[in-house]
Design a protein around this motif. Structure first.
Motif, PDB file in Angstrom:
ATOM      1  N   GLY A 324      -0.127   1.447  -6.285  1.00  0.00           N
ATOM      2  CA  GLY A 324       1.106   1.887  -6.922  1.00  0.00           C
ATOM      3  C   GLY A 324       2.213   1.987  -5.882  1.00  0.00           C
ATOM      4  N   THR A 325       3.189   2.843  -6.135  1.00  0.00           N
ATOM      5  CA  THR A 325       4.308   3.036  -5.197  1.00  0.00           C
ATOM      6  C   THR A 325       4.471   4.519  -4.888  1.00  0.00           C
ATOM      7  OG1 THR A 325       5.929   3.189  -6.984  1.00  0.00           O
ATOM      8  CG2 THR A 325       5.552   1.010  -6.014  1.00  0.00           C
ATOM      9  N   ASP A 327       7.515   7.260  -3.038  1.00  0.00           N
ATOM     10  CA  ASP A 327       8.870   7.461  -2.517  1.00  0.00           C
ATOM     11  C   ASP A 327       8.841   8.581  -1.493  1.00  0.00           C
ATOM     12  OD1 ASP A 327       9.992   5.486  -4.069  1.00  0.00           O
ATOM     13  OD2 ASP A 327      10.493   6.845  -5.719  1.00  0.00           O
ATOM     14  N   ILE A 345      -0.086  -1.337   3.066  1.00  0.00           N
ATOM     15  CA  ILE A 345       1.102  -0.527   2.763  1.00  0.00           C
ATOM     16  C   ILE A 345       2.323  -1.362   3.124  1.00  0.00           C
ATOM     17  CG2 ILE A 345       2.353   1.613   3.231  1.00  0.00           C
ATOM     18  CD1 ILE A 345      -0.284   2.865   4.122  1.00  0.00           C
ATOM     19  N   LYS A 346       3.213  -1.599   2.163  1.00  0.00           N
ATOM     20  CA  LYS A 346       4.399  -2.426   2.393  1.00  0.00           C
ATOM     21  C   LYS A 346       5.659  -1.616   2.059  1.00  0.00           C
ATOM     22  CE  LYS A 346       1.980  -6.255   3.140  1.00  0.00           C
ATOM     23  NZ  LYS A 346       1.945  -6.913   4.472  1.00  0.00           N
ATOM     24  N   GLN A 347       6.647  -1.701   2.949  1.00  0.00           N
ATOM     25  CA  GLN A 347       7.919  -1.039   2.660  1.00  0.00           C
ATOM     26  C   GLN A 347       8.725  -1.910   1.705  1.00  0.00           C
ATOM     27  OE1 GLN A 347      10.266   0.007   6.070  1.00  0.00           O
ATOM     28  NE2 GLN A 347      11.909   0.916   4.861  1.00  0.00           N
ATOM     29  N   VAL A 348       9.232  -1.289   0.666  1.00  0.00           N
ATOM     30  CA  VAL A 348       9.995  -2.020  -0.339  1.00  0.00           C
ATOM     31  C   VAL A 348      11.498  -1.916  -0.055  1.00  0.00           C
ATOM     32  CG1 VAL A 348      10.506  -2.215  -2.793  1.00  0.00           C
ATOM     33  CG2 VAL A 348       8.187  -1.619  -2.032  1.00  0.00           C
ATOM     34  N   ARG A 359      10.824   3.618   0.023  1.00  0.00           N
ATOM     35  CA  ARG A 359       9.821   3.270  -0.999  1.00  0.00           C
ATOM     36  C   ARG A 359       8.781   2.329  -0.401  1.00  0.00           C
ATOM     37  NH1 ARG A 359      11.601   2.222  -7.029  1.00  0.00           N
ATOM     38  NH2 ARG A 359      11.642   4.482  -6.804  1.00  0.00           N
ATOM     39  N   PHE A 360       7.514   2.603  -0.758  1.00  0.00           N
ATOM     40  CA  PHE A 360       6.403   1.796  -0.263  1.00  0.00           C
ATOM     41  C   PHE A 360       5.492   1.424  -1.431  1.00  0.00           C
ATOM     42  CE2 PHE A 360       7.833   4.570   3.105  1.00  0.00           C
ATOM     43  CZ  PHE A 360       7.899   3.730   4.210  1.00  0.00           C
ATOM     44  N   SER A 361       4.974   0.179  -1.383  1.00  0.00           N
ATOM     45  CA  SER A 361       3.985  -0.243  -2.388  1.00  0.00           C
ATOM     46  C   SER A 361       2.598  -0.179  -1.740  1.00  0.00           C
ATOM     47  CB  SER A 361       4.283  -1.663  -2.856  1.00  0.00           C
ATOM     48  OG  SER A 361       4.133  -2.590  -1.802  1.00  0.00           O
TER      49      SER A 361
END
Length: 408
Positions: A324-325, A327, A345-348, A359-361
């Motif tokens: 999920g994501t 914040d 973990i990816k920064q959006v 925000r991270f996915s």
């Protein structure tokens, strides 16, 4: 009878001849203005660090007094002037100072008054363990004149007039061997504004800077520096000025700036204490130097930096195996960078500096084991860490199928 007459006549004759005594000082005529004359060839007194005496000659046409300027009351412990008063005629003032055991040059202003006439001059005393030049300050009237610097050196040296002042300060002569005298001509200041120029004297190791302050054609309070920037930890600042009028100091209505009482303080030097800034915002205030009679107000602007910080509202996040994501809310007053330690973990997005949201996915966890990752937020020597914990990809329900198989 004749003898008695001759005797009385003789007494009257001698009384009339001797009754005059010493001639009393003749006051100026009612329509004659009081005048004080100081020879223009006399240099302003500069006294060595060990203390001593200096003299200044003047003439006046009426009774006079010599006092330390009201602004220099704190100078009274190290400087005195004699005589303090006198009548019309030619006089010599003797200025005496004690040893200066500080590392700052100190100054005092002596004021001569004769009726409505008034003249002032500055006494300078060099600091401890100096000195290659006679004084680091030279004051010149608006009409211009000479700026004379005495240099004591046993090495070759050079001088340089700063570019901005080369149009009105020029070198005219150099005299002497062991002790050299550099002579500069200062042209007339036709503007109403004050001005200053720096002359740098240096060799391969040492540097001395002499500042020439020239008055404008009106009364002025001249600050050597108008702005100070102070770190969040606080510090003491030194404010130097030159004034040809009395002045008062007005502190800002804040609790983080105060004037410091210092034994070495002279009439032209003031120290102020800036307290540490424990807030996350920079702050600014102004110290005023006022002469109400002439409507003069010079201000020193003090800007203090904020306490740097990065604040995250939550330090740990728990995410289901499906992903999920999240914040992450960040408040910061410094630039910062974001580093993610795991590829799942990816920064959006990232927004701004003040209050922002990162925000991270989080990818799906297909493994049988739970996992944990770190997000690092760093800036200005400050580091904050956010931990992301994700459940295992295969959840057990505690049934018979989840029990380990044992060989029989």
């Amino acid at each position: 009878m004749m003898k008695h007459f001759i005797f009385i006549f003789s007494c009257l004759f001698f009384w009339s001849c001797g009754s005059g005594g010493e001639e009393e000082p003749i006051p100026p005529a009612p329509d004659e203005k009081p005048v004080i004359n100081i020879p223009s060839t006399d240099p302003l007194p500069v006294i060595e660090q060990k203390g001593g005496k200096a003299s200044l000659s003047f003439t006046t046409n009426t009774a006079w007094t010599a006092t330390v300027n009201a602004a220099s009351a704190r100078s009274a412990s190290w400087v005195s002037v004699l005589p303090e008063s006198g009548g019309a005629g030619s006089h010599t003032l003797t200025v005496t100072t004690t040893e200066n055991d500080t590392f700052d040059e100190r100054n005092a202003t002596v004021v001569l008054k004769a009726g409505a006439a008034s003249k002032s001059f500055t006494i300078s005393q060099k600091q401890k363990n100096a000195l290659t030049v006679s004084s680091n300050k030279i004051e010149v009237k608006a009409a211009g004149g000479k700026a004379v610097i005495e240099v004591k050196a046993n090495v070759l040296y050079e001088y340089e007039i700063e570019k901005e002042a080369q149009s009105w300060i020029t070198h005219t002569a150099t005299r002497g061997l062991a002790t050299s005298v550099l002579e500069f001509s200062v042209s007339e200041n036709q503007n109403t504004d004050k001005r200053e120029g720096k002359i740098t004297i240096r060799d391969e190791e040492f540097t001395e800077v002499v500042t020439v302050y020239q008055e404008g054609s009106k009364p002025a309070v001249i600050l050597t520096q108008n702005e100070y920037t102070v770190g969040s930890q606080g510090e003491n600042i030194k404010v130097e000025l030159r004034s040809n009028v009395d002045y008062e100091i007005k502190l800002p209505d804040v609790d983080w700036i105060s004037e410091t009482a210092t034994r070495a303080l002279s009439s032209n030097t003031h120290y102020f204490t800036i307290k540490p800034n424990g807030t996350h915002d920079a702050r600014m205030a102004e110290i005023s130097f006022l002469n109400k009679e002439n409507g003069i107000e010079e201000k020193v602007k003090v800007t203090q930096k904020q306490k740097d910080d990065i604040v995250v509202t939550q330090n740990e996040y728990h995410i289901a195996a499906a992903g999920g994501t999240i914040d992450v809310k960040v408040s910061a007053n410094v630039d910062y960078t974001v580093t993610v330690g795991e590829d799942w973990i990816k920064q959006v997005t990232t927004r701004g500096l003040a209050t922002g949201t990162l925000r991270f996915s989080i990818a799906e966890n297909k493994d049988d084991d739970a996992r944990s990752g770190k997000i690092a937020i760093k800036g200005a020597g400050i580091s904050r860490t956010v931990t992301v914990k994700q459940s295992a990809g295969k959840e057990t329900d505690g049934g018979i199928d989840d029990m380990p198989t044992q060989p029989w």
